[in-house]
Design a protein around this motif. Structure first.
Motif, PDB file in Angstrom:
ATOM      1  N   UNK A  23      65.149   5.203  69.051  1.00 19.30           N
ATOM      2  CA  UNK A  23      64.971   5.581  67.622  1.00 19.30           C
ATOM      3  C   UNK A  23      66.124   5.100  66.744  1.00 19.30           C
ATOM      4  N   UNK A  24      67.292   5.322  67.154  1.00 20.52           N
ATOM      5  CA  UNK A  24      68.477   4.943  66.375  1.00 20.52           C
ATOM      6  C   UNK A  24      68.578   3.455  66.167  1.00 20.52           C
ATOM      7  N   UNK A  25      68.115   2.704  67.151  1.00 21.15           N
ATOM      8  CA  UNK A  25      68.212   1.250  67.049  1.00 21.15           C
ATOM      9  C   UNK A  25      67.386   0.738  65.848  1.00 21.15           C
ATOM     10  N   UNK A  26      66.228   1.353  65.743  1.00 23.33           N
ATOM     11  CA  UNK A  26      65.314   0.910  64.680  1.00 23.33           C
ATOM     12  C   UNK A  26      65.920   1.157  63.290  1.00 23.33           C
ATOM     13  N   UNK A  27      66.434   2.375  63.082  1.00 24.21           N
ATOM     14  CA  UNK A  27      67.043   2.703  61.773  1.00 24.21           C
ATOM     15  C   UNK A  27      68.236   1.821  61.497  1.00 24.21           C
ATOM     16  N   UNK A  40      67.914  -5.540  44.791  1.00 26.66           N
ATOM     17  CA  UNK A  40      67.110  -5.069  45.916  1.00 26.66           C
ATOM     18  C   UNK A  40      66.841  -3.577  45.691  1.00 26.66           C
ATOM     19  N   UNK A  41      65.547  -3.240  45.675  1.00 27.85           N
ATOM     20  CA  UNK A  41      65.189  -1.825  45.488  1.00 27.85           C
ATOM     21  C   UNK A  41      65.065  -1.180  46.860  1.00 27.85           C
ATOM     22  N   UNK A  42      65.924  -0.176  47.158  1.00 25.97           N
ATOM     23  CA  UNK A  42      65.917   0.506  48.463  1.00 25.97           C
ATOM     24  C   UNK A  42      65.370   1.913  48.290  1.00 25.97           C
ATOM     25  N   UNK A  43      64.775   2.418  49.387  1.00 23.82           N
ATOM     26  CA  UNK A  43      64.307   3.814  49.371  1.00 23.82           C
ATOM     27  C   UNK A  43      64.453   4.377  50.777  1.00 23.82           C
ATOM     28  N   UNK A  44      64.543   5.656  50.850  1.00 26.52           N
ATOM     29  CA  UNK A  44      64.632   6.284  52.187  1.00 26.52           C
ATOM     30  C   UNK A  44      63.305   6.116  52.896  1.00 26.52           C
ATOM     31  N   UNK A  45      63.333   5.786  54.210  1.00 30.63           N
ATOM     32  CA  UNK A  45      62.102   5.549  54.959  1.00 30.63           C
ATOM     33  C   UNK A  45      61.388   6.882  55.211  1.00 30.63           C
ATOM     34  N   UNK A  62      66.530   3.425  56.090  1.00 33.71           N
ATOM     35  CA  UNK A  62      66.268   2.880  54.755  1.00 33.71           C
ATOM     36  C   UNK A  62      65.024   2.005  54.774  1.00 33.71           C
ATOM     37  N   UNK A  63      64.354   1.980  53.638  1.00 32.07           N
ATOM     38  CA  UNK A  63      63.171   1.129  53.488  1.00 32.07           C
ATOM     39  C   UNK A  63      63.467   0.116  52.366  1.00 32.07           C
TER      40      UNK A  63
END
Lengths: 475, 788
Positions: free
Chosen positions: B5-9, B41-46, B61-62
C-alpha cells in the motif's frame, strides 16, 4: 489591479519608459538642430494657424518695403526732372530780364530767341521724362510721350496726350502712394482770367471786346477783323462794291433823291448811281458800295458783316448780328475756340489778344520765343515792353513747376518715414513668428540635459532591478 | 494493512512532484514566449480507503490536471484592444502622410498663394513690364502645379489602400487557416478530456494577432474549437475557413468580402477597418476641400480676369476654352441651353457687356446682352454677339464659341468707362438734335393711330420734310411705348433724312446734316392728341454746330452696381460763360444724382467730379437743354454678371475646375501680353490687377465665408490638429494596451522567483516522497522477516 509582478512586465515597462525618454530626446534634438519648434502643422496646430497670416504679412511687408524704395526712386526721378525744369525757368527769367532791359538789336534778340527755342525743346524733353521705359508725367497712359509739340502755321502748341489717371501702389498696410503725376497739372497749369485786347500798333481799335470764360485759346493770339460783305437788310439798290471797306456793323443810310446822293453813317454825301464808290462815315470809316438808284425807303440802317479769324484767315466766323455778346471763333492752327463780344465792333482791323492767366510752361516759352523773333517787325520799344510783361508769366509757370516739385518732394520724403515704419512692422511680425515657430534654445538644451539625466537613471535602475531575481541568491 | 500500500502512495507522490517540477521548468522555459500562459499542476488528495469500518485513511495524492492560469475576459479585451491600436496606428501614419503632402508650413501651397499675390502686387508697380507679367503667369503656374501635385499625391495615397488591404487580407487568411488547423488539433486532443494547453496558447496568440488586422468576434464551441466572425460572417468555423477577398465597389473604393458577402460596412477596428475608413472619408474629404479651394480660386480669379483688358489692347480673336456638350444627342452642340450645355461653371441670369473698339480712333461701341441660361442657347448667344457691328461669332463643331473682330477693330469685355461717350453726337455733335425731355416708356393711348410725325431736316440746300406714320402694331403696349420701339419704327421711314436714337432711355431725333446751316424741327401730324407733347419732344428748331463739343469721361467707377448716368443740360448757354449753366446727372432709374455747374467760372476741358469716382470734362461750345441734348455713360461695376465668360473660358487666366486639372491658360503662357492688367487700354493702367488684389482679403461664399489664404491655412491647421489628435489617440490606446497586458501578465505571466520557489518545493516533496518509499520498503522488509 493585481499585485503579482512578473519579470516580463518589468522588462516591457522598462523598455517602454526608456523608449519614451528616447523619443522625447529625439524631438528635442531635432528642435535644437533645426532651430524650429514647429516643423509640421501637427507639432503645434494652434501656432500653425497663427503663423500663416504672419508669414503672408511678412511677405507683404517685404514687398511693400521694396515698393517704398521703388516709389522713392520713381518720385526722385520725377523730382529731379522738375528741378531741371525749375533751373530751366531760372535761365528763362534771366533771358527775359535781359531782353526787356537792355537796348538790344534785333540780332541779339534773335539769338536769345534761339536759346529760348532750345530751352523749349529741353522742357518738352523734361516733361517727357522716362524711368524704366515709362513716361512719368502722362498719367497711366505711360507708354507714349505725353507731350507733343506741334507747329501749325508758325504757331507752336504743346498738346497733352496723357490722361489724369494715377497708378497707386501699396507702400504700407492701408497706405497707397501715387507713382505718377498727371503732367498737365504741372506743365499746362492755367488760371484763365480776362482777355486783354489791344489794337496792333499804329492801327485803330475795331471795337471788339473780350469775354470772360468759355474760351480755350491760350497765350497770345491775333484777331483779324475783316469785312464780310452786306447782309440782306440792305436797301434794294445797294450792293457791295469791291473797294476797301473798314466800316462794320449797323450803318445808317440817307438817300437824297433830289440831289441824287447817298450818305452813309452821317458822312459825306456821294453822288449816285455809282459803281464801287467809296463812302466815308462821320467817324472816318469807309465802305465800298455799288448803288444803282434810289430805293423806296430813303433812310434806315443796314448791316455790314464782319469776319473774325484767329488763324490768319484760314478759317473765320462771319458776324451779321452785332447784338451778340459771345461769338465763337475757332482757330484751325491749334483747334482752340475764343469767344468775342461782337456788340462793339465798328471797323476792320487787327487786334492782339492776350489770354491772361493762360501762360503755362510751354505757352510762356513759345510766346516769349515768338515775341523775341519779332516776325511781325514791331518796334524795339514795343518788343521790350511786351517781353517785360512776360516776366509775370515766366514766374507763374515757374511757380506751377515748383508746386509740382513740392508735391512730389513731399511724397518722396514721406517715403523715408514709411520705409522705417514698414521695416519696424516687418521686424515686429518676424519677432511674433519667431516666438511661435523658433526653438527656445536655452530651455530646449536644459530640457535635453534633464531628459538625458532621467534617461540614464532609467537605464541604470532598470538594469539593477532586472538583474535581481531569486536565482542570484540560490547559489 | 495490505501489502504494498505505501509503495503506491509514494509512487504517486513522486509523480506529482515530478509533474510539478516539469511544469515549473516549462513555465521558466516559456517565460519569454509571447502569449504563453502560466501553467499549474492541480493536485488533490486521492480517494481514501476505509479502515476498520469507521475510519478512512488517505491514499496519497491525485494529479487532477495541468491547467492554464488565464482570465478569458482579459484575453477578449486584449484582442479588441489590439484592433484599436492597429487602427490608431494606421490613422496616425495616414494622417502623417497627408500632413506631408500638404507641405510644411513654410512652403507648399500657402507659399505659392503668397507668391501669386506677391507677383500681382509687383506687377501693379509697373503693369507695362513684360517680365513682371511673365512673373505673374509663372506664379499662377507654380500655384497650379502645387495644386495638381497635391491632388495626384492624395489620389495616389487613396490608391495604395487597395494594395495595402490586399496584403493584410493575405495575412488574415493565413492566420485563419492556422487557427482552423489548431481548432482541429485542439478538438482531437481534448476529445479524451485532456486540456491542450499549449495549443490553446498558440491559438489565442493567433487570434490576438488577427485582431490587430481586423475586427473579429470569437466564439468558443463546447468541443473547444473557436469560431471567428468578421462583420457577422463566419471566417473560421471549426476546421473550415472562408477566405477573405478584396474588390472594388461602384465608387471605385476598396471593399472587403467574406466569401461573397460584403463586410466593409460593419468593420470598426483593426488596420483593415481603419484603411477602409480613411479611403472612404478621410482622404476624399480632404480632396474635396482642396478641390473646393482650387475651383473657387479659378472662378473668382477668372471673374476679374475675363473682364480685364489685355496689355496688348482689345482682342482680335478668341476661342472659348470649353465647348458645349451635345446633351440632347441631336448631333448639334450649339442648340444646348446654356444651363444644360455641360459647361464647367454655372451661368446665372444677368447681363454681359461687350465693347468693340475702333483701333484707329479708340471709339468704343458698347453692347449689352441680356442672358438667361434657362432660355438662351449657345447659338442664341453667338447670334447676339454676331449682331454687334464689326464682330463675328460662331459656334464651331466642338461646341466652342469663336469670336473675331473685323479688320482694324478689337473687342473686349472690360467694364472700362467710355471716355468719349457722345460718339453719336446727340449732345455735342455737329448735326442738330431734338430729344425727349423724359425717358420712355411713353403713354400713347390718347393718340390716333397711325401716329404721324413730321420731321423737317434742313440744310443749306433746303429743307426735306418727312412724314413718319407709325401703326399701333409697332408697340407691344401703346400705354408703355418704349423709346426703342419708337426709334425702330421712325428709322424705317426717316432714313436717310435723319436718325432716331435712344440715349439714356430717351428718344432723340438727329438731323442728317452737319454745321450751323443744318436745322431740324418736328411737328405732330393730323388728328387729336399732341404727339410731340406725348413724347416730350420740343417744338423748337435745332441748329447744328460747326465744330463738335467734346465730352470726355475720366476716373474709375467705384460704385457697387452697374449704373448708367444720363447727362442733360438744365438750360441753354455757352460752356464756361453763361451764368448758372448746369448739367443734370440722372441715374438708371431717372433719379437726380447731382447737378454740375459748367457755366461761368468753369474752364472748358477741366475735369469735374460727377459721382462714384467718375469725372467729366466739356469742351468749348453751346449746349441746349430745351432741345433735349443728351448723352449717357455706362458705369459698370461688373461687365459680366452671369459668369458666362468664366464658364466658356473666354479670356481666362486659369483653366480647369479642380485641384487635379487647374492650369494657367496656355495662351497666356505663350504670350504674357494677354494678362489682363488694366481695365482701360492705357499701358500704365493697373485697374484689373487692383481688382484681382482685392480677392486676397475677400471672404468668399464658395469657401464657406473665408478668404482663399485663410481657407488653406485653416485646412492645414485642421490637419495639424487631426495629426496631433491621432497621435494622442494612439498613445492612449497603447497605454490601455499596456495596462491590459500588465493585467494579463499578472495572471498569466511567469514570475521566475515564483517558479524557483515551486521548484524548491517540489524538489523537497520529491525527496520526502522518496524517503517515504524507503520507509515503506523497510516496513515491508520488517514484515517479511517476521515470518522467517
Amino acid at each position: 489591479m493585481s499585485v503579482r509582478i512578473t519579470q516580463g512586465m518589468m522588462f516591457s515597462r522598462a523598455l517602454a519608459d526608456v523608449q519614451r525618454g528616447l523619443a522625447r530626446s529625439s524631438v528635442l534634438q531635432q528642435q535644437i538642430a533645426t532651430g524650429r519648434r514647429v516643423l509640421r502643422p501637427s507639432d503645434d496646430p494652434a501656432a500653425t494657424l497663427q503663423m500663416a497670416p504672419l508669414r503672408s504679412d511678412i511677405a507683404d511687408l517685404r514687398r511693400m518695403s521694396e515698393n517704398v524704395s521703388l516709389a522713392r526712386e520713381t518720385l526722385n526721378t520725377g523730382a529731379s526732372a522738375l528741378e531741371d525744369a525749375s533751373t530751366l525757368f531760372q535761365r528763362v527769367r534771366e533771358l527775359t530780364t535781359q531782353a526787356s532791359n537792355g537796348t538790344l538789336s534785333q540780332g541779339d534778340r534773335a539769338s536769345i530767341a534761339a536759346e529760348v527755342d532750345q530751352l523749349l525743346g529741353q522742357l518738352v524733353g523734361i516733361a517727357n521724362s522716362k524711368r524704366g521705359g515709362r513716361y512719368l508725367f502722362g498719367g497711366t497712359d505711360d507708354d507714349q510721350p505725353p507731350f507733343e509739340s506741334v507747329t501749325v502755321g508758325g504757331r507752336t502748341s504743346v498738346r497733352y496726350r496723357g490722361n489724369r489717371e494715377t497708378l497707386s501702389i501699396n507702400v504700407a498696410p492701408g497706405v497707397q502712394t501715387e507713382l505718377n503725376v498727371a503732367g498737365d497739372r504741372v506743365f499746362l497749369a492755367r488760371n484763365r482770367g480776362s482777355m486783354l485786347i489791344t489794337p496792333m500798333p499804329g492801327t485803330t481799335a475795331t471795337g471788339v471786346l473780350g469775354t470772360t470764360g468759355g474760351s480755350t485759346a491760350v497765350g497770345r493770339q491775333r484777331l483779324e477783323v475783316t469785312w464780310g460783305g452786306l447782309t440782306n437788310d440792305r436797301p434794294a439798290t445797294v450792293s457791295a462794291g469791291n473797294g476797301a471797306t473798314t466800316a462794320l456793323g449797323q450803318l445808317s443810310y440817307a438817300f437824297d433823291p433830289v440831289a441824287g446822293t447817298l450818305s452813309i453813317g452821317g458822312g459825306a454825301a456821294v453822288g449816285i448811281p455809282v459803281t464801287n464808290g467809296t463812302f466815308t462815315t462821320a467817324d472816318d470809316r469807309t465802305i465800298s458800295l455799288t448803288v444803282t438808284g434810289v430805293p423806296a425807303t430813303l433812310t434806315g440802317t443796314f448791316t455790314s458783316a464782319a469776319r473774325l479769324s484767329t488763324d490768319g484767315g484760314v478759317s473765320f466766323t462771319t458776324v451779321t448780328d452785332f447784338s451778340l455778346s459771345a461769338v465763337a471763333v475757332r482757330s484751325a492752327t491749334d483747334n482752340s475756340t475764343t469767344y468775342f463780344d461782337a456788340r462793339g465792333i465798328t471797323r476792320t482791323g487787327v487786334e492782339e489778344i492776350e489770354h491772361v492767366g493762360t501762360f503755362d510752361a510751354f505757352t510762356t516759352l513759345t510766346t516769349l520765343r515768338d515775341l523775341l523773333r519779332n516776325d511781325e517787325g514791331l518796334a524795339d520799344g514795343e518788343v521790350q515792353a511786351r517781353v517785360s510783361r512776360m516776366l509775370d508769366a515766366v514766374d507763374g509757370a515757374h511757380e506751377a513747376v515748383l508746386n509740382g516739385l513740392r508735391e512730389i518732394g513731399f511724397r518722396s520724403s514721406s517715403m523715408d518715414a514709411l520705409k522705417n515704419r514698414v521695416e519696424d512692422l516687418q521686424a515686429s511680425r518676424q519677432e511674433s513668428l519667431s516666438r511661435l515657430e523658433d526653438t527656445d534654445i536655452t530651455s530646449a538644451i536644459l530640457e535635453m540635459q534633464q531628459q538625458d539625466m532621467s534617461y540614464q537613471a532609467a537605464l541604470q535602475i532598470s538594469a539593477r532591478v532586472i538583474q535581481n531575481s531569486l536565482m542570484g541568491f540560490l547559489r | 494493512m495490505t501489502f504494498g500500500f505505501g509503495l503506491d502512495a509514494g509512487l504517486r507522490a513522486l509523480q506529482a512532484a515530478r509533474y510539478g517540477m516539469q511544469t515549473a521548468g516549462n513555465n521558466v522555459a516559456n517565460a519569454n514566449t509571447a502569449g504563453y500562459t502560466r501553467q499549474r499542476v492541480e493536485l488533490a488528495a486521492a480517494y481514501p480507503f476505509g479502515v476498520g469500518g469507521t475510519m478512512q485513511i488517505g491514499a496519497g495524492v491525485d494529479i487532477r490536471s495541468i491547467t492554464r492560469l488565464v482570465d478569458e475576459g482579459i484575453e477578449r479585451r486584449i484582442q479588441l484592444q489590439m484592433g484599436m491600436v492597429g487602427a490608431a496606428q494606421v490613422d496616425l501614419s495616414r494622417m502623417r502622410e497627408i500632413e506631408g503632402i500638404l507641405g510644411d508650413p513654410e512652403g507648399g501651397l500657402s507659399a505659392s498663394l503668397t507668391d501669386l499675390f506677391g507677383a500681382l502686387d509687383q506687377l501693379r508697380t509697373d503693369p507695362g513690364d513684360r517680365a513682371l507679367r511673365g512673373g505673374l503667369v509663372q506664379a499662377g503656374g507654380a500655384l497650379s502645379q502645387e495644386f495638381r501635385m497635391m491632388a495626384s499625391r492624395l489620389s495616389d495615397l487613396s490608391g495604395t489602400t487597395f494594395d495595402e488591404v490586399r496584403g493584410l487580407v493575405r495575412q488574415v487568411n493565413d492566420r485563419a487557416a492556422v487557427i482552423a488547423s489548431l481548432n482541429q488539433q485542439i478538438t482531437a486532443a481534448e476529445a479524451t478530456g485532456a486540456s491542450a494547453n499549449d495549443l490553446r496558447d498558440t491559438r489565442a496568440q493567433q487570434v490576438k494577432e488577427l485582431g490587430k488586422l481586423i475586427d473579429v468576434r470569437a466564439l468558443e464551441r463546447a468541443n473547444g474549437s473557436l469560431d471567428l466572425l468578421v462583420g457577422g460572417h463566419q471566417l473560421v468555423a471549426g476546421d473550415r475557413t472562408t477566405a477573405l477577398a478584396v474588390g472594388k465597389d461602384a465608387a471605385d473604393s476598396t471593399k472587403l468580402l467574406v466569401g461573397k458577402a460584403d463586410a466593409s460596412a460593419s468593420l470598426k477596428g483593426g488596420r483593415i477597418g481603419a484603411l477602409l475608413a480613411q479611403e472612404k472619408a478621410g482622404v476624399p474629404g480632404l480632396q474635396s476641400r482642396i478641390d473646393q479651394l482650387a475651383r473657387n480660386t479659378i472662378l473668382e480669379w477668372n471673374r476679374a480676369h475675363t473682364t480685364g483688358m489685355p496689355a496688348s489692347g482689345p482682342l482680335r480673336s478668341l476661342t472659348s476654352a470649353y465647348g458645349a456638350q451635345d446633351n440632347d444627342g441631336d448631333g448639334n452642340r450649339g442648340d444646348e441651353l446654356l444651363s444644360q450645355a455641360g459647361l464647367p461653371f454655372d451661368i446665372s441670369k444677368g447681363e454681359l457687356y461687350v465693347n468693340v473698339t475702333d483701333i484707329a480712333t479708340g471709339a468704343i461701341e458698347r453692347t449689352r446682352i441680356a442672358i438667361d441660361p434657362a432660355t438662351m442657347s449657345l447659338d442664341d448667344l453667338a447670334t447676339a454677339l454676331n449682331d454687334i457691328p464689326n464682330l463675328t461669332a460662331t459656334v464651331d463643331p466642338t461646341g466652342r464659341l469663336r469670336l473675331n473682330a473685323a479688320d482694324r477693330y478689337g473687342f473686349d469685355f472690360s467694364p472700362r468707362l467710355d471716355t468719349a461717350p457722345d460718339t453719336r453726337g446727340t449732345f455735342g455733335g455737329m448735326q442738330p438734335v431734338l430729344g425727349s425731355s423724359q425717358p420712355g416708356p411713353y403713354d400713347l393711348s390718347d393718340q390716333t393711330f397711325p401716329l404721324s410725325l413730321v420731321v423737317n431736316n434742313g440744310s443749306a440746300a433746303g429743307t426735306t420734310s418727312t412724314t413718319v406714320m407709325i401703326a399701333a402694331t409697332a408697340f407691344q403696349d401703346v400705354e408703355n411705348a418704349t423709346a426703342d420701339e419708337l426709334a425702330t419704327a421712325i428709322n424705317r421711314q426717316l432714313d436717310p433724312n435723319g436718325t432716331a436714337l435712344v440715349v439714356g432711355g430717351r428718344l432723340v431725333l438727329q438731323g442728317s446734316q452737319n454745321g450751323s446751316v443744318a436745322t431740324l424741327s418736328l411737328a405732330s401730324g393730323t388728328g387729336p392728341g399732341d404727339l410731340l407733347a406725348a413724347l416730350g419732344l420740343p417744338t423748337t428748331t435745332a441748329i447744328g454746330r460747326d465744330a463738335a463739343l467734346e465730352v470726355t469721361i475720366g476716373g474709375a467707377y467705384t460704385g457697387a452696381a452697374n449704373q448708367q448716368f444720363t447727362f442733360v443740360p438744365e438750360g441753354n448757354g455757352t460752356i464756361g460763360m453763361t451764368q448758372d449753366l448746369r448739367m443734370r446727372v440722372l441715374d438708371k432709374e431717372g433719379n437726380l444724382v447731382t447737378t454740375i455747374d459748367v457755366g461761368a467760372g468753369y474752364e472748358p476741358g477741366e475735369s469735374i467730379a460727377v459721382a462714384d469716382g467718375i469725372t467729366v470734362a466739356f469742351g468749348a461750345g453751346q449746349i441746349s437743354g430745351s432741345q433735349g441734348q443728351v448723352f449717357a455713360v455706362d458705369a459698370l461695376a461688373d461687365s459680366d454678371t452671369t459668369d458666362v465668360l468664366v464658364a466658356l473660358g473666354l479670356n481666362s487666366f486659369f483653366l480647369g475646375t479642380s485641384a487635379a486639372d487647374i492650369a494657367v491658360n496656355p495662351e497666356l503662357v505663350a504670350n504674357a501680353d494677354r494678362v489682363a492688367a488694366g481695365i482701360s487700354a492705357a499701358a500704365g493702367d493697373a485697374g484689373n490687377l487692383a481688382r484681382l488684389a482685392t480677392l486676397r482679403d475677400v471672404d468668399l461664399d464658395g469657401l464657406d465665408g473665408t478668404s482663399i489664404e485663410d481657407f488653406w491655412s485653416d485646412l492645414v491647421g485642421e490637419v495639424g490638429f487631426d495629426v496631433a489628435a491621432a497621435g494622442t489617440a494612439l498613445a492612449s490606446q497603447e497605454a490601455l494596451m499596456a495596462q491590459l497586458n500588465a493585467e494579463r501578465e499578472s495572471i498569466s505571466g511567469v514570475n521566475i522567483d515564483e517558479e524557483m520557489v515551486d521548484m524548491m518545493r517540489f524538489q523537497q516533496s520529491y525527496e520526502a516522497a522518496a524517503r517515504f518509499l524507503a520507509v515503506a520498503q523497510e516496513m515491508t522488509d520488517t514484515l517479511i522477516n517476521l515470518g522467517r
